[in-house]
Design an enzyme around this catalytic site. Structure first.
Site, PDB file in Angstrom:
ATOM      1  NE  ARG A 100      -3.711   1.969   2.540  1.00 16.46           N
ATOM      2  CZ  ARG A 100      -3.657   2.992   3.457  1.00 16.46           C
ATOM      3  NH1 ARG A 100      -2.954   2.513   4.365  1.00 16.46           N
ATOM      4  NH2 ARG A 100      -4.288   4.037   3.691  1.00 16.46           N
ATOM      5  CG  HIS A 156      -1.655   5.139  -0.728  1.00 12.05           C
ATOM      6  ND1 HIS A 156      -2.698   5.902  -0.021  1.00 12.05           N
ATOM      7  CD2 HIS A 156      -2.475   3.909  -1.060  1.00 12.05           C
ATOM      8  CE1 HIS A 156      -3.892   5.174   0.004  1.00 12.05           C
ATOM      9  NE2 HIS A 156      -3.565   4.227  -0.696  1.00 12.05           N
ATOM     10  CG  HIS A 164      -8.481  -4.306  -2.433  1.00 15.98           C
ATOM     11  ND1 HIS A 164      -9.715  -3.745  -3.069  1.00 15.98           N
ATOM     12  CD2 HIS A 164      -7.504  -3.534  -2.347  1.00 15.98           C
ATOM     13  CE1 HIS A 164      -9.604  -2.425  -2.817  1.00 15.98           C
ATOM     14  NE2 HIS A 164      -8.335  -2.271  -2.533  1.00 15.98           N
ATOM     15  CD1 TRP A 167     -11.790  -6.219  -0.394  1.00 16.18           C
ATOM     16  CD2 TRP A 167      -9.735  -6.017   1.063  1.00 16.18           C
ATOM     17  NE1 TRP A 167     -11.320  -4.857  -0.332  1.00 16.18           N
ATOM     18  CE2 TRP A 167     -10.328  -4.410   0.260  1.00 16.18           C
ATOM     19  CE3 TRP A 167      -8.534  -6.065   1.525  1.00 16.18           C
ATOM     20  CZ2 TRP A 167      -9.679  -3.626   0.757  1.00 16.18           C
ATOM     21  CZ3 TRP A 167      -8.042  -4.524   1.794  1.00 16.18           C
ATOM     22  CH2 TRP A 167      -8.495  -3.533   1.142  1.00 16.18           C
TER      23      TRP A 167
END
Length: 305
Positions: free
Chosen positions: A34, A38, A162, A178
């Site tokens: 992540r 990002h 995910h 998830w």
């Protein structure tokens, strides 16, 4: 201390930081992925601003964006790596950490090239609001990812990230994993998205997400969840085609994910024929490595995913 340019040593040091028994599901891998995403996902093709080059999250203007809540933990987990390899830029370290984490968690090998520089101040930090909002739908996804230069197939492939990690109500506002094994990269996200019944649920904080209500679940069992942007992938006919392909063919998904993640972390970077990065920062040129920061995690409290 490693020698400048010894990226194999950096890789080994990143691997050594992955196991975190007291953090989330016992691994820093998902937060490394992540962090890389990002750091790169702020890119705007029209203005050629943002992207992984610069590591702008070191500054409050970007690091304090609510969309980046929780990433302070990933950055802090990588500080021991920076300490052992002070020559590497944060921009290279964060993107390499994402690539290494994906491979170590059973995913495909991600092509990665070094050479990113670190911003010398926050004057080139991109404006906030460029990262996706998990509460939105397919039109929002296209708006965000088309801005970076991605098409529908690439949007769906990137959503396969995910398969890793979980949401936190005190960060994104959403809550839960998830998939059943959130530290193992697979195509399970797509399979579950298609095969399970996803029921809308409003959390205590007012955030709306989707959950699978397992009829065989026992009290206290954790519910699997999906974001509105995830469910949008199967509601939109053009995107659903790729969800079905990836659910059916793990190898195809791995190939496409490898390609699109490599493209993601290269957004905005210009290289010469030998692979050297041509982007420079302000009055300083070349490979500018910012000084080490704190091992303590500090950052925004709440975010949207």
């Amino acid at each position: 201390m490693s020698n400048p340019g010894d990226y194999d040593a950096v890789r080994r040091d990143i691997v050594a930081q992955l196991k975190k028994p007291d953090y989330d599901d016992g691994s820093a891998g998902p937060v490394f992925v992540r962090l890389a995403w990002h750091s790169a996902g702020t890119y705007d093709a029209k203005s050629d601003t943002g992207g992984s080059n610069g590591a702008g999250m070191r500054y409050e203007a970007e690091g304090g964006d609510p969309a980046n809540a929780g990433l302070q933990h990933g950055r802090a987990f990588l500080e021991p790596v920076k300490e052992k390899n002070p020559w590497i830029t944060y921009a290279d370290l964060w993107t390499l950490a994402g690539a290494v984490a994906i491979e170590e968690m059973g995913g495909p090998k991600i092509p990665w090239l070094p050479g990113r520089t670190d911003l010398v101040d926050d004057s080139k930090v991109p404006p906030r609001g460029r990262l996706p909002d998990g509460a939105q739908g397919a039109d929002h996804l296209r708006f965000i990812f088309n801005r970076m230069g991605f098409n529908d197939q690439e949007i769906v492939a990137l959503a396969g990230g995910h398969n890793l990690g979980r949401c936190h109500s005190d960060r994104s506002g959403f809550e839960g994993p998830w998939v059943n094994n959130p530290t193992r990269f697979s195509n399970q996200f797509f399979k579950l998205l298609l095969r399970l019944q996803w029921t809308p649920k409003t959390l205590a904080n007012g955030v709306r997400q989707f959950v699978y209500v397992d009829p065989d679940a026992e009290e206290g069992d954790e519910q699997l969840m999906m974001l509105p942007t995830d469910v949008a992938l199967i509601e939109d006919p053009k995107m659903r085609v790729w969800v079905e392909k990836y659910a059916e063919d793990k190898d195809l998904f791995f190939e496409h994910f490898s390609n699109v993640f490599a493209k993601l972390v290269e957004l905005g970077i210009r290289r010469d024929a030998s692979g050297m990065v041509l982007n420079t920062d302000n009055v300083k040129g070349g490979y500018v490595s910012a000084p080490k920061k704190s091992n303590q995690a500090t950052g925004p409290v709440q975010a949207r995913l």
